[in-house]
Design an enzyme around this catalytic site. Structure first.
Site, short mmCIF file in Angstrom:
data_model
loop_
_atom_site.label_atom_id
_atom_site.label_comp_id
_atom_site.label_asym_id
_atom_site.label_seq_id
_atom_site.Cartn_x
_atom_site.Cartn_y
_atom_site.Cartn_z
N ARG A 85 18.45 -5.53 -130.91
CA ARG A 85 17.53 -5.94 -131.20
C ARG A 85 17.26 -6.35 -128.95
O ARG A 85 17.90 -6.78 -128.66
CB ARG A 85 18.13 -7.36 -131.30
CG ARG A 85 18.24 -6.99 -133.00
CD ARG A 85 18.51 -8.14 -133.47
NE ARG A 85 18.38 -7.61 -135.27
CZ ARG A 85 19.36 -8.61 -136.53
NH1 ARG A 85 19.01 -10.15 -136.57
NH2 ARG A 85 18.92 -7.61 -137.72
N GLU A 110 15.96 -8.58 -128.05
CA GLU A 110 15.85 -10.22 -127.62
C GLU A 110 15.97 -10.84 -126.68
O GLU A 110 16.71 -9.92 -125.99
CB GLU A 110 16.73 -11.07 -128.78
CG GLU A 110 16.53 -10.70 -130.88
CD GLU A 110 17.99 -11.11 -131.30
OE1 GLU A 110 18.94 -11.29 -130.91
OE2 GLU A 110 17.88 -11.53 -132.85
N ARG A 130 26.35 -15.81 -128.36
CA ARG A 130 26.56 -15.56 -129.73
C ARG A 130 25.33 -14.44 -129.50
O ARG A 130 25.09 -14.22 -131.11
CB ARG A 130 26.62 -16.80 -130.25
CG ARG A 130 25.27 -17.39 -130.63
CD ARG A 130 25.17 -18.37 -131.57
NE ARG A 130 23.99 -18.94 -131.68
CZ ARG A 130 23.04 -18.48 -132.63
NH1 ARG A 130 24.42 -18.06 -133.57
NH2 ARG A 130 22.36 -19.01 -132.90
N HIS A 131 25.04 -13.92 -128.85
CA HIS A 131 23.82 -12.39 -129.27
C HIS A 131 24.20 -11.25 -128.61
O HIS A 131 23.95 -11.38 -126.98
CB HIS A 131 22.48 -13.15 -128.99
CG HIS A 131 21.77 -14.04 -130.44
ND1 HIS A 131 21.94 -15.40 -129.81
CD2 HIS A 131 20.97 -13.75 -131.49
CE1 HIS A 131 21.59 -15.84 -130.80
NE2 HIS A 131 21.00 -14.89 -131.85
N GLU A 188 26.13 -18.87 -137.84
CA GLU A 188 25.50 -17.87 -139.00
C GLU A 188 26.29 -16.91 -138.64
O GLU A 188 25.92 -16.10 -137.43
CB GLU A 188 24.06 -17.66 -138.88
CG GLU A 188 23.67 -16.43 -139.71
CD GLU A 188 22.36 -16.86 -139.37
OE1 GLU A 188 21.15 -17.50 -138.94
OE2 GLU A 188 22.03 -15.12 -140.02
N SER A 197 23.60 -13.28 -143.04
CA SER A 197 22.06 -13.70 -143.39
C SER A 197 21.82 -12.41 -144.91
O SER A 197 21.92 -11.76 -144.72
CB SER A 197 21.15 -13.53 -142.91
OG SER A 197 20.76 -15.08 -142.49
N ARG A 246 29.78 -11.62 -134.06
CA ARG A 246 29.69 -12.81 -134.45
C ARG A 246 30.46 -13.37 -135.21
O ARG A 246 31.81 -14.30 -134.89
CB ARG A 246 28.42 -12.98 -135.51
CG ARG A 246 27.68 -14.19 -135.52
CD ARG A 246 27.39 -14.87 -134.29
NE ARG A 246 25.79 -14.61 -133.76
CZ ARG A 246 24.84 -14.99 -133.94
NH1 ARG A 246 24.70 -15.73 -135.62
NH2 ARG A 246 24.04 -14.19 -133.64
P1 ATP Z 1 20.17 -15.60 -135.51
O1 ATP Z 1 19.76 -17.21 -135.99
O2 ATP Z 1 21.28 -16.29 -135.40
O3 ATP Z 1 19.90 -14.66 -134.00
P2 ATP Z 1 19.22 -13.97 -137.09
O4 ATP Z 1 19.07 -14.54 -138.81
O5 ATP Z 1 18.04 -13.47 -136.30
O6 ATP Z 1 20.49 -14.55 -136.55
P3 ATP Z 1 19.66 -11.64 -139.13
O7 ATP Z 1 18.85 -10.65 -138.69
O8 ATP Z 1 19.94 -12.24 -139.76
O9 ATP Z 1 19.57 -11.78 -137.98
O10 ATP Z 1 21.29 -10.56 -139.16
C1 ATP Z 1 22.00 -10.74 -140.19
C2 ATP Z 1 23.55 -11.30 -139.04
O11 ATP Z 1 23.48 -10.28 -138.03
C3 ATP Z 1 23.37 -11.87 -138.49
O12 ATP Z 1 24.15 -13.62 -138.93
C4 ATP Z 1 24.52 -12.33 -137.03
O13 ATP Z 1 25.98 -12.47 -138.15
C5 ATP Z 1 24.18 -10.66 -137.34
N1 ATP Z 1 23.04 -10.93 -135.94
C6 ATP Z 1 21.66 -10.88 -135.94
N2 ATP Z 1 21.10 -10.90 -134.49
C7 ATP Z 1 21.89 -10.78 -133.72
C8 ATP Z 1 22.64 -10.54 -132.24
N3 ATP Z 1 21.22 -10.11 -131.21
N4 ATP Z 1 23.50 -10.22 -131.40
C9 ATP Z 1 24.84 -10.34 -132.66
N5 ATP Z 1 24.81 -10.43 -133.77
C10 ATP Z 1 23.69 -10.45 -134.39
MG MG Z 2 19.76 -14.51 -140.29
#
Ligand code: ATP
Ligand code: MG
Length: 431
Positions: A213, A215, A221-222, A354, A357, A405
């Site tokens: 990602r 991001e 936490r990312h 979180e 999801s 996470r």
């Molecule tokens: P967040 O809101 O915490 O950024 P998200 O809703 O964008 O997460 P999802 O697409 O729902 O993330 O991804 C499912 C799971 O993957 C999340 O609940 C989290 O545990 C994990 N996750 C998502 N993005 C990341 C990241 N950039 N780094 C580490 N773990 C991640």
């Molecule tokens: Mg999510």
């Protein structure tokens, strides 16, 4: 093999016999006529006691070593009540397998605080430390326990592509790569592929998957490259069936971690509580009420970090679900409720963060296309995905849960980077 025993395997039976240990020389105390060395292997530390006048050559070679050099040492093992594990080895043969440079880039045994960047720059050294290794041993148990739980529930482990043409969650947060002159992307998650597998009759699949990602946020936490446990299952009644699997995985893996990793948990000062099943569920609307007690919040948005924390503080249980999100807060593939306002999606949270999801997904291709158009997404990019819905696609749902996470929350580690060997974030792509 170069060793006859690991340190932890030396016991009563070995006393008076010759053993060969191999590992890193963690410490050398040379008192002139006698020297004590600490040899470390993956199971622990053992003392080598070397008396100069009994073995002058060996005394020289051992006391001349640099710390963290790698050796194999053979000699009789004997009881010694003053040594922590109750025995010592008197070296009779020494093979120096690798000499460490000095000074070391960071200490292994010393309790001095090194900053996180130095630790990550020298991750191979950092990982020699017990408390750092502990995280990865616990991680191994977590993944193995989750896999075993899922296998017991009839799930098949799969591996889907990480290079793709379409990006599941929209265009902005993907890493673009050059694929023989064409644009391709690293997948953000196995979402589209695991859903396509629901059209095959495999019915229940999971993947220990990589998420890439792009991001640009810099948080504790990312990560930009992370791993996740991704589950998808067909013929569900509703998202409740998916939630039962999600809480089952968490419960089973926490139980295994507590049972099998007591030593590692103690090193991290963590008392794992295994939460009772089922985990509490609150609706998004209820969560919004909780948030509204503390700040203004517009209904319909996804809960951000601050709001998640507020809810977490008000929940008694460590793990809980937030269910029934507004449709606009969930991705295009989430199944709308009967009135089309809410999504049949959920988040699983641990103390305000979180960790997973999930949702029941749309399985009707016409509705899926409609949702893509409503969100101004390019339907052509999803042609292969949509095709798999046209020739028999059962109702299905699933979830994705970040492995780092989850570990970070379960082990109370303040930074997600502690839970991955070589973290990738905006600033770091090496080592
Ligand atoms: P967040 O809101 O915490 O950024 P998200 O809703 O964008 O997460 P999802 O697409 O729902 O993330 O991804 C499912 C799971 O993957 C999340 O609940 C989290 O545990 C994990 N996750 C998502 N993005 C990341 C990241 N950039 N780094 C580490 N773990 C991640
Ligand atoms: Mg999510």
């Amino acid at each position: 093999m170069l060793r006859t025993h690991y340190v932890a395997d030396v016991g009563e039976k070995e006393q008076g016999t010759e053993v060969t240990l191999a590992g890193w020389i963690e410490d050398i105390r040379n008192l002139g006529g006698i020297a004590f060395l600490l040899l470390r292997d993956k199971t622990g530390r053992g003392q080598l006691t070397c008396i100069k006048k009994e073995a002058p050559d060996i005394f020289e070679s051992l006391t001349g070593l640099t710390r963290e050099s790698v050796v194999a040492v053979t000699g009789p093992c004997q009881k010694n009540e003053r040594v922590r594990n109750g025995w010592e080895v008197l070296p009779r043969r020494v093979t120096v397998l690798s000499t460490a440079d000095a000074p070391l880039p960071m200490g292994v045994a010393d309790k001095v605080n090194v900053d996180f960047d130095t630790r990550l720059d020298n991750r191979f050294m950092d990982l020699r430390r017990d408390e750092v290794q502990a995280v990865f041993r616990i991680r191994d148990t977590f993944i193995a326990a989750a896999a075993s739980f899922l296998a017991g529930q009839g799930f098949l482990q799969v591996h889907t592509p990480k290079i793709t043409r379409a990006s599941p969650e929209g265009g902005t947060e993907v890493f673009r790569i050059d694929y023989f002159g064409r644009d391709a992307y690293l997948v953000q998650s196995p979402q589209l592929y695991k859903q396509m597998l629901m059209a095959t009759g495999l019915d229940r699949v999971y993947e220990v998957a990589w998420y890439f990602r792009a991001e640009s946020h810099d948080t504790t936490r990312h990560l930009n490259e992370s791993t996740a446990l991704d589950v998808e299952m067909a013929f569900i009644d509703s998202e409740e069936d998916v939630m039962a699997v999600a809480e089952g995985v968490v419960h089973a893996s926490l139980e295994a971690m507590a049972a099998e990793r007591a030593e590692e948990l103690a090193l991290l000062n963590v008392e794992l509580e295994v939460p009772r099943l089922p985990f509490p569920r609150i609706t998004y609307d209820r969560a919004v009420e909780m948030v509204a007690e503390e700040k203004d919040f517009t209904w319909g948005q996804d809960l951000g970090t601050e709001e998640e924390k507020m809810v977490g503080r008000k929940m008694e249980a460590p793990f809980y679900f937030i269910t029934k999100y507004p449709l606009e807060a969930k991705p295009f593939y989430a199944m709308p409720d009967d009135d089309g306002r809410m999504a049949r999606g959920f988040d699983l949270a641990c103390r305000g963060t979180e960790i997973a999801s999930g949702a029941q997904r749309i399985h009707d291709p016409a509705l899926l296309e409609k949702r893509l158009r409503q969100l101004d997404m390019n339907v052509d990019n999803f042609a292969d995905y949509l095709r798999s819905f046209r020739y028999g696609m059962p109702p299905h749902g699933g979830f994705g849960s970040g492995i780092e996470r989850f570990l970070m929350e379960a082990l109370h580690l303040g930074n997600i980077r502690e839970c991955i060997l070589f973290p990738r974030d905006q600033k770091r792509i090496s080592p």
